[in-house]
Every structure is written in structure tokens, then in C-alpha cells.
Write a protein that holds these residues in place. Structure first.
Motif, PDB file in Angstrom:
ATOM      1  N   LYS A  96     -10.726 -43.493  17.892  1.00 32.98           N
ATOM      2  CA  LYS A  96     -10.239 -42.115  17.982  1.00 32.98           C
ATOM      3  C   LYS A  96     -10.329 -41.473  16.601  1.00 32.98           C
ATOM      4  O   LYS A  96     -10.234 -42.154  15.587  1.00 32.98           O
ATOM      5  CB  LYS A  96      -8.783 -42.069  18.443  1.00 32.98           C
ATOM      6  CG  LYS A  96      -8.511 -42.643  19.821  1.00 32.98           C
ATOM      7  CD  LYS A  96      -7.033 -42.515  20.184  1.00 32.98           C
ATOM      8  CE  LYS A  96      -6.752 -42.987  21.605  1.00 32.98           C
ATOM      9  NZ  LYS A  96      -7.013 -44.404  21.817  1.00 32.98           N
ATOM     10  N   ALA A  97     -10.489 -40.174  16.581  1.00 31.42           N
ATOM     11  CA  ALA A  97     -10.557 -39.460  15.301  1.00 31.42           C
ATOM     12  C   ALA A  97      -9.796 -38.148  15.400  1.00 31.42           C
ATOM     13  O   ALA A  97      -9.787 -37.498  16.452  1.00 31.42           O
ATOM     14  CB  ALA A  97     -12.010 -39.198  14.908  1.00 31.42           C
ATOM     15  N   TYR A  98      -9.166 -37.775  14.296  1.00 33.97           N
ATOM     16  CA  TYR A  98      -8.382 -36.544  14.234  1.00 33.97           C
ATOM     17  C   TYR A  98      -8.689 -35.836  12.918  1.00 33.97           C
ATOM     18  O   TYR A  98      -8.803 -36.469  11.880  1.00 33.97           O
ATOM     19  CB  TYR A  98      -6.877 -36.840  14.269  1.00 33.97           C
ATOM     20  CG  TYR A  98      -6.414 -37.718  15.405  1.00 33.97           C
ATOM     21  CD1 TYR A  98      -6.522 -39.113  15.331  1.00 33.97           C
ATOM     22  CD2 TYR A  98      -5.878 -37.165  16.563  1.00 33.97           C
ATOM     23  CE1 TYR A  98      -6.109 -39.914  16.369  1.00 33.97           C
ATOM     24  CE2 TYR A  98      -5.450 -37.975  17.610  1.00 33.97           C
ATOM     25  CZ  TYR A  98      -5.562 -39.342  17.507  1.00 33.97           C
ATOM     26  OH  TYR A  98      -5.148 -40.147  18.542  1.00 33.97           O
ATOM     27  N   PHE A  99      -8.788 -34.497  12.972  1.00 36.03           N
ATOM     28  CA  PHE A  99      -8.836 -33.656  11.771  1.00 36.03           C
ATOM     29  C   PHE A  99      -7.489 -32.957  11.700  1.00 36.03           C
ATOM     30  O   PHE A  99      -7.105 -32.260  12.643  1.00 36.03           O
ATOM     31  CB  PHE A  99      -9.962 -32.622  11.839  1.00 36.03           C
ATOM     32  CG  PHE A  99     -11.341 -33.198  11.764  1.00 36.03           C
ATOM     33  CD1 PHE A  99     -12.433 -32.474  12.235  1.00 36.03           C
ATOM     34  CD2 PHE A  99     -11.583 -34.445  11.223  1.00 36.03           C
ATOM     35  CE1 PHE A  99     -13.726 -32.990  12.162  1.00 36.03           C
ATOM     36  CE2 PHE A  99     -12.863 -34.977  11.152  1.00 36.03           C
ATOM     37  CZ  PHE A  99     -13.933 -34.237  11.625  1.00 36.03           C
ATOM     38  N   GLN A 100      -6.778 -33.158  10.587  1.00 31.08           N
ATOM     39  CA  GLN A 100      -5.419 -32.654  10.495  1.00 31.08           C
ATOM     40  C   GLN A 100      -5.227 -31.837   9.222  1.00 31.08           C
ATOM     41  O   GLN A 100      -5.732 -32.177   8.165  1.00 31.08           O
ATOM     42  CB  GLN A 100      -4.430 -33.830  10.504  1.00 31.08           C
ATOM     43  CG  GLN A 100      -4.498 -34.662  11.769  1.00 31.08           C
ATOM     44  CD  GLN A 100      -3.754 -35.990  11.656  1.00 31.08           C
ATOM     45  OE1 GLN A 100      -3.789 -36.639  10.625  1.00 31.08           O
ATOM     46  NE2 GLN A 100      -3.092 -36.372  12.731  1.00 31.08           N
ATOM     47  N   LYS A 101      -4.445 -30.766   9.360  1.00 30.28           N
ATOM     48  CA  LYS A 101      -4.076 -29.942   8.200  1.00 30.28           C
ATOM     49  C   LYS A 101      -2.741 -29.293   8.525  1.00 30.28           C
ATOM     50  O   LYS A 101      -2.514 -28.853   9.654  1.00 30.28           O
ATOM     51  CB  LYS A 101      -5.135 -28.863   7.925  1.00 30.28           C
ATOM     52  CG  LYS A 101      -4.950 -28.102   6.617  1.00 30.28           C
ATOM     53  CD  LYS A 101      -6.110 -27.142   6.375  1.00 30.28           C
ATOM     54  CE  LYS A 101      -6.052 -26.522   4.990  1.00 30.28           C
ATOM     55  NZ  LYS A 101      -4.915 -25.635   4.779  1.00 30.28           N
ATOM     56  N   SER A 102      -1.900 -29.244   7.512  1.00 28.10           N
ATOM     57  CA  SER A 102      -0.573 -28.663   7.694  1.00 28.10           C
ATOM     58  C   SER A 102      -0.676 -27.256   8.272  1.00 28.10           C
ATOM     59  O   SER A 102      -1.497 -26.449   7.838  1.00 28.10           O
ATOM     60  CB  SER A 102       0.146 -28.628   6.334  1.00 28.10           C
ATOM     61  OG  SER A 102       1.379 -27.972   6.457  1.00 28.10           O
ATOM     62  N   VAL A 103       0.133 -26.999   9.269  1.00 26.20           N
ATOM     63  CA  VAL A 103       0.258 -25.681   9.907  1.00 26.20           C
ATOM     64  C   VAL A 103      -0.910 -25.385  10.856  1.00 26.20           C
ATOM     65  O   VAL A 103      -0.868 -24.420  11.608  1.00 26.20           O
ATOM     66  CB  VAL A 103       0.393 -24.546   8.862  1.00 26.20           C
ATOM     67  CG1 VAL A 103       0.685 -23.213   9.523  1.00 26.20           C
ATOM     68  CG2 VAL A 103       1.506 -24.848   7.899  1.00 26.20           C
ATOM     69  N   GLU A 104      -1.921 -26.231  10.822  1.00 23.37           N
ATOM     70  CA  GLU A 104      -3.091 -25.975  11.662  1.00 23.37           C
ATOM     71  C   GLU A 104      -3.063 -26.853  12.915  1.00 23.37           C
ATOM     72  O   GLU A 104      -2.436 -27.909  12.932  1.00 23.37           O
ATOM     73  CB  GLU A 104      -4.381 -26.278  10.880  1.00 23.37           C
ATOM     74  CG  GLU A 104      -4.573 -25.389   9.659  1.00 23.37           C
ATOM     75  CD  GLU A 104      -4.929 -23.968  10.031  1.00 23.37           C
ATOM     76  OE1 GLU A 104      -5.483 -23.756  11.128  1.00 23.37           O
ATOM     77  OE2 GLU A 104      -4.636 -23.060   9.226  1.00 23.37           O
ATOM     78  N   THR A 105      -3.748 -26.410  13.964  1.00 17.86           N
ATOM     79  CA  THR A 105      -3.888 -27.204  15.178  1.00 17.86           C
ATOM     80  C   THR A 105      -4.798 -28.394  14.901  1.00 17.86           C
ATOM     81  O   THR A 105      -5.894 -28.230  14.359  1.00 17.86           O
ATOM     82  CB  THR A 105      -4.490 -26.346  16.303  1.00 17.86           C
ATOM     83  OG1 THR A 105      -3.643 -25.214  16.527  1.00 17.86           O
ATOM     84  CG2 THR A 105      -4.627 -27.157  17.585  1.00 17.86           C
ATOM     85  N   THR A 106      -4.328 -29.598  15.269  1.00 16.78           N
ATOM     86  CA  THR A 106      -5.142 -30.803  15.067  1.00 16.78           C
ATOM     87  C   THR A 106      -6.337 -30.781  16.006  1.00 16.78           C
ATOM     88  O   THR A 106      -6.204 -30.479  17.201  1.00 16.78           O
ATOM     89  CB  THR A 106      -4.293 -32.059  15.327  1.00 16.78           C
ATOM     90  OG1 THR A 106      -3.266 -32.128  14.335  1.00 16.78           O
ATOM     91  CG2 THR A 106      -5.139 -33.330  15.259  1.00 16.78           C
ATOM     92  N   ARG A 107      -7.484 -31.094  15.440  1.00 20.19           N
ATOM     93  CA  ARG A 107      -8.713 -31.199  16.249  1.00 20.19           C
ATOM     94  C   ARG A 107      -9.022 -32.678  16.415  1.00 20.19           C
ATOM     95  O   ARG A 107      -8.889 -33.450  15.458  1.00 20.19           O
ATOM     96  CB  ARG A 107      -9.876 -30.475  15.565  1.00 20.19           C
ATOM     97  CG  ARG A 107      -9.580 -29.012  15.241  1.00 20.19           C
ATOM     98  CD  ARG A 107      -9.286 -28.213  16.466  1.00 20.19           C
ATOM     99  NE  ARG A 107      -8.938 -26.814  16.167  1.00 20.19           N
ATOM    100  CZ  ARG A 107      -8.383 -25.988  17.050  1.00 20.19           C
ATOM    101  NH1 ARG A 107      -8.102 -26.402  18.271  1.00 20.19           N
ATOM    102  NH2 ARG A 107      -8.100 -24.736  16.702  1.00 20.19           N
ATOM    103  N   SER A 108      -9.429 -33.114  17.608  1.00 20.95           N
ATOM    104  CA  SER A 108      -9.540 -34.555  17.823  1.00 20.95           C
ATOM    105  C   SER A 108     -10.639 -34.931  18.801  1.00 20.95           C
ATOM    106  O   SER A 108     -11.156 -34.090  19.546  1.00 20.95           O
ATOM    107  CB  SER A 108      -8.201 -35.099  18.336  1.00 20.95           C
ATOM    108  OG  SER A 108      -7.892 -34.512  19.585  1.00 20.95           O
TER     109      SER A 108
END
Lengths: 302, 186
Positions: A96-108
Motif C-alpha cells: 500500500k502507498a499513501y501521499f500525506q501532507k498536513s491539512v491536505e487530503t491523503t492520496r493513496s
């Protein structure tokens, strides 16, 4: 005779010793009785087989990516899962993979594809879409996987940069007034507002307009001047900001935020501006007036 | 008078009709306010931005640049971006003065104004701007650190060393041959 007796005694002794050891019969505990050894019993056996958790030693570098105006940017990358118990111990459907950034919607992507094993490792390939309104800056790349015994691995030590995109789309692109008389004041357009959509991820953009005098196409010495127009964020725009010929004027209080403008609620990733004719010079004649001589008007964001 | 008013109103209607095509365009940049370009005094770097047009018609833009101390310039000023194109490069050359002070910053601003065509109507064109700071830092902090090619002096030193090795090798072979020849005749 003596020899015969000896043989008989020897036979009996051997029988008494061997038979109990090799068979389950009334004599089976004979040896145990004469030695004090436990003849029989039951015991429980508990064997623990060890499992090493997998690791993720490698995550492919993702170079800086540009958002795509009003659309998505597809990002594909690989990561490697290693298990010292062997590659067959890796759960090939667990990547599994996730792109994460504070305040932003996680893309996965919760089902990354796997390649054939190489040694104790398996490579996974993940594809994730980033939206045009996702924030610019550093995004954390978080990848996980597990083995067939449920032991997990995670790597969130790398990031990639999502660049900034300043972009816009506006509609309608034609404005009309039902009627304008020479004596009329404060006449707003009948098909505004012009809705400006933020089709990038730049935050809180200001809106400016550059207007030009409209020159008479028949009598070229007559004009409807740019400063006869005002533009504002509330209907009819007649309390808005006055224009000035060939000058970029910021529309007061007009702010274009970033966001999913498809929500179409008038504010998410959107701004609306209204156009108003304050009045026309009373001495001009009835003819067509246009910006052909001085150039098109422009609506800009910055 | 009524006719005059009607004619005038009609004229105004014609004047203010605009184009019907959807205009959608923008500029993608690798640097922004909180992500400055880091260069050290005397360094030169080409920053590439990308024009995008997801609208229905080709668009032409005139680019304008302004920068503190005139440290930045454009290689081209007119860009045509076809419908659907998202990667038309805009090259910005940044040259930091030798006497730039470490810790200082220079602002670079670019604006793109659509060159729109239209006759007999008021055409509304798109425009957008972007800007980024250039922060002056030490050599080790520069984005170019580690990527600079060897200096001219280094090139000559390498050539000299190679030449010296070749000459030494040649001399050694010669001496070896002489020794073999003198042993043969003894």
C-alpha cells in the motif's frame, strides 16, 4: 550339564531385561521398577516457530511534479520489501502507498502491483493521482506491506515535492446589457457574474482587470471610456472598483482560493465578478464601440 | 430619439459581446515564496517553468519579467500553447552578482498576458502571474552544489598527469629493450 544350566539362566536373564524394554506387556515396567525409572507417562510439547518481520529498505525517489491544470497528475513509483524468512513469506497483495501532507487530503493506493521475487525481496509498483488543487510543497511518501503471518513493515522516510500551479478558467466569456440609454446610470450586465475558477493550487489569488477605452468604429473620435466601468464581487458591480484605461486594477475584495471548484458553490476554488456601466458620455452618438483599437480587456490572477 | 436610444442600445450589446470559447491556462513553477531558489554569489542557473493550456483553443502569451537588481531574464517573450498542452517550457536565466551578500534575497516576478484576437467586439483575455525569491546562500547550500563541472585548471592537471604517465611508460620500455640487447651481446 553345568553348561546347559548356565545357558538357561542366561536366556531367562536376557528375556527379563529385553522383553520389557521392547514390548508393552505386563513386564513392560519391569525395568522401571528395578531401576526406579518412570515406566510411562504423558507430556505436552510446545514448539514456537520464529517469524522475522519484513522491512522496506528502498523507496524510489520521486522527482518534483507539476500539477495538471483542472485535472490530475499520475505518479508511479516502486518500493522494495525484503523478508529474511524468504520472499514467499511476503504477502504479495499487501503493498500500500499513501501521499500525506498536513491539512491536505491523503492520496493513496491500497493495492500496489507486485513484481516477481528476486532473492528475499519483492518489488511493488504503485500509481497515485494527485489533484490540481492539492497543496504545493513536500508530501510524505508512506508505504506499507506485511508478511503472511501478519507482521508489518512501513517506510515513511522519504518525501517528494508537488510544485505550484497558478491557473484559471472563466465563464461566461460574453457579456451583454439588455438596454443602455444615454441617461442611464449604474446598469449591470444581464448575464454576469463572470465566474473565475482556480484550476491550480495557488492559494488566495488576487483578481485584477485591465480595461481599455472603447473607440467608436464609425466616428473614431468618440469613446466610451474605461473609467465608465466598475467591477465588483457583488451584484451589479456598480459599487465595485473603477477601471482606468490600460491599467491593471485589483478588484477590491476579490480573492480566488484554491480548492475543488467542481463543487460550484460560488466560493470553493471560485470567485465571481460583476460588470457595470456607470454611465455613458451624453455627447456620443449611436454607433458600435469596441476595443479593437486599444486591445482586449484582460482578467488576471496573481 | 427613441430610435436613437434603440440603436445605441443595440450598439452597446454588439460591442460588449465577447468570445464564446473557454479559456483555461496557467503556469507551473518549481519555486515559490516558501520554497526559494538558493544560489551563492556569482552563480548562474536556468529555472524552467511550464505553461499549460487545457482550454479548447490555442493561446498565445506575452511574458514579462521583473526582478530585483535585474538578476533574471527571459530567453523568449512570446509563447504559443496549443489546446491540451501542459508542458511548454519557459526558461528564466538567473545570474547572481559576484558581490551579492549572503543572507539577502532577490524577488523574481513573471506575468503572462494572453494575446487575444477579435474584431468588432471586446475580447476578454487571460492573464496570470507567479513569483519566487532567490536567496543568497553559501556554496554548500546552493542548489548547484556538487553539480558544477571541474574547473579549467583541473582539466589541464588531468591531461598533464596522463601525459606524464605515457612518457614514463615509453621511457621504461626503451630502457628495458636496451638492457635486453646489451645482455644478448655479452
Amino acid at each position: 550339564m553345568r553348561r546347559g544350566k548356565f545357558l538357561i539362566v542366561l536366556f531367562v536373564a536376557v528375556a527379563l531385561l529385553v522383553v520389557p524394554v521392547t514390548s508393552a506387556n505386563p513386564f513392560s515396567d519391569f525395568w522401571g521398577r528395578i531401576t526406579g525409572e518412570a515406566s510411562s507417562g504423558s507430556t505436552s510439547l510446545n514448539i514456537t516457530i520464529g517469524n522475522s518481520a519484513p522491512t522496506i529498505p528502498y523507496v524510489q525517489v520521486i522527482t518534483a511534479k507539476n500539477p495538471t491544470e483542472d485535472s490530475t497528475t499520475t505518479i508511479t513509483f516502486n518500493f522494495t520489501v525484503t523478508d529474511s524468512d524468504g520472499s514467499s513469506n511476503i504477502n504479495t497483495s499487501s503493498g500500500k502507498a499513501y501521499f500525506q501532507k498536513s491539512v491536505e487530503t491523503t492520496r493513496s493506493n491500497l493495492s500496489c502491483a507486485n513484481y516477481p521475487a528476486v532473492g528475499n525481496s519483492i518489488n511493488f509498483s504503485c500509481t497515485i493521482d494527485m489533484w490540481y488543487y492539492d497543496g504545493n510543497g513536500a508530501w510524505t511518501i508512506n508505504v506499507t506491506a506485511s508478511d503472511i503471518n501478519g507482521a508489518d513493515a512501513e517506510n515513511s522516510s522519504t518525501t517528494f515535492t508537488y510544485n505550484i500551479l497558478t491557473a484559471m478558467k472563466m465563464s461566461p466569456t460574453s457579456l451583454s446589457w439588455t438596454s443602455v440609454n444615454l441617461q442611464d446610470n449604474d446598469t449591470g450586465s444581464n448575464n454576469d457574474p463572470v465566474v473565475i475558477n482556480n484550476t491550480g493550487n495557488a492559494e488566495s489569488l488576487g483578481v485584477n482587470t485591465t480595461a481599455y477605452n472603447l473607440q467608436g468604429e464609425t466616428t473614431t473620435t468618440e469613446y466610451i471610456y474605461a473609467n465608465n466601468f466598475t467591477i465588483g464581487i457583488s451584484s451589479e458591480g456598480c459599487s465595485g472598483t473603477a477601471m482606468s484605461n490600460a491599467t491593471a486594477i485589483a478588484i477590491s475584495s476579490a480573492t480566488l482560493p484554491n480548492g475543488n471548484h467542481s463543487v460550484n458553490d460560488g466560493s470553493t476554488g471560485q470567485e465571481q465578478i460583476y460588470f457595470c456601466i456607470k454611465g455613458v458620455p451624453p455627447t456620443i452618438s449611436s454607433q458600435s464601440y469596441s476595443s479593437a483599437a486599444y486591445g482586449s480587456w484582460s482578467v488576471g490572477v496573481s | 430619439m427613441k430610435n436613437k436610444t434603440f440603436l445605441f442600445a443595440s450598439a452597446v450589446f454588439l460591442i460588449l459581446s465577447l468570445g464564446v470559447f473557454v479559456q483555461a491556462a496557467g503556469i507551473a513553477a518549481p519555486y515559490w515564496k516558501d520554497n526559494p531558489l538558493l544560489l551563492s554569489p556569482g552563480e548562474k542557473n536556468t529555472v524552467i517553468l511550464y505553461l499549460q493550456n487545457t482550454g479548447e483553443e490555442s493561446m498565445t502569451f506575452e511574458a514579462l519579467i521583473s526582478s530585483d537588481g535585474d538578476i533574471a531574464s527571459l530567453k523568449e517573450t512570446i509563447y504559443e500553447v496549443g489546446a491540451g498542452e501542459i508542458d511548454v517550457p519557459v526558461e528564466v536565466e538567473v545570474v547572481v552578482p559576484e558581490n551579492a551578500q549572503r543572507g539577502s534575497a532577490y524577488q523574481v516576478s513573471l506575468s503572462f498576458n494572453q494575446i487575444a484576437s477579435g474584431e468588432g467586439m471586446v475580447v476578454v483575455a487571460s492573464a496570470f502571474s507567479t513569483s519566487f525569491p532567490v536567496n543568497i546562500v553559501s556554496l554548500e547550500e546552493s542548489v548547484l552544489y556538487g553539480s558544477n563541472p571541474p574547473s579549467t585548471f583541473s582539466y589541464w592537471l588531468i591531461i598533464l598527469i596522463i601525459f606524464g604517465v605515457v612518457v614514463l611508460g615509453f621511457v621504461w620500455v626503451k630502457i628495458s629493450k636496451k638492457k635486453k640487447t646489451s645482455k644478448k651481446f655479452k
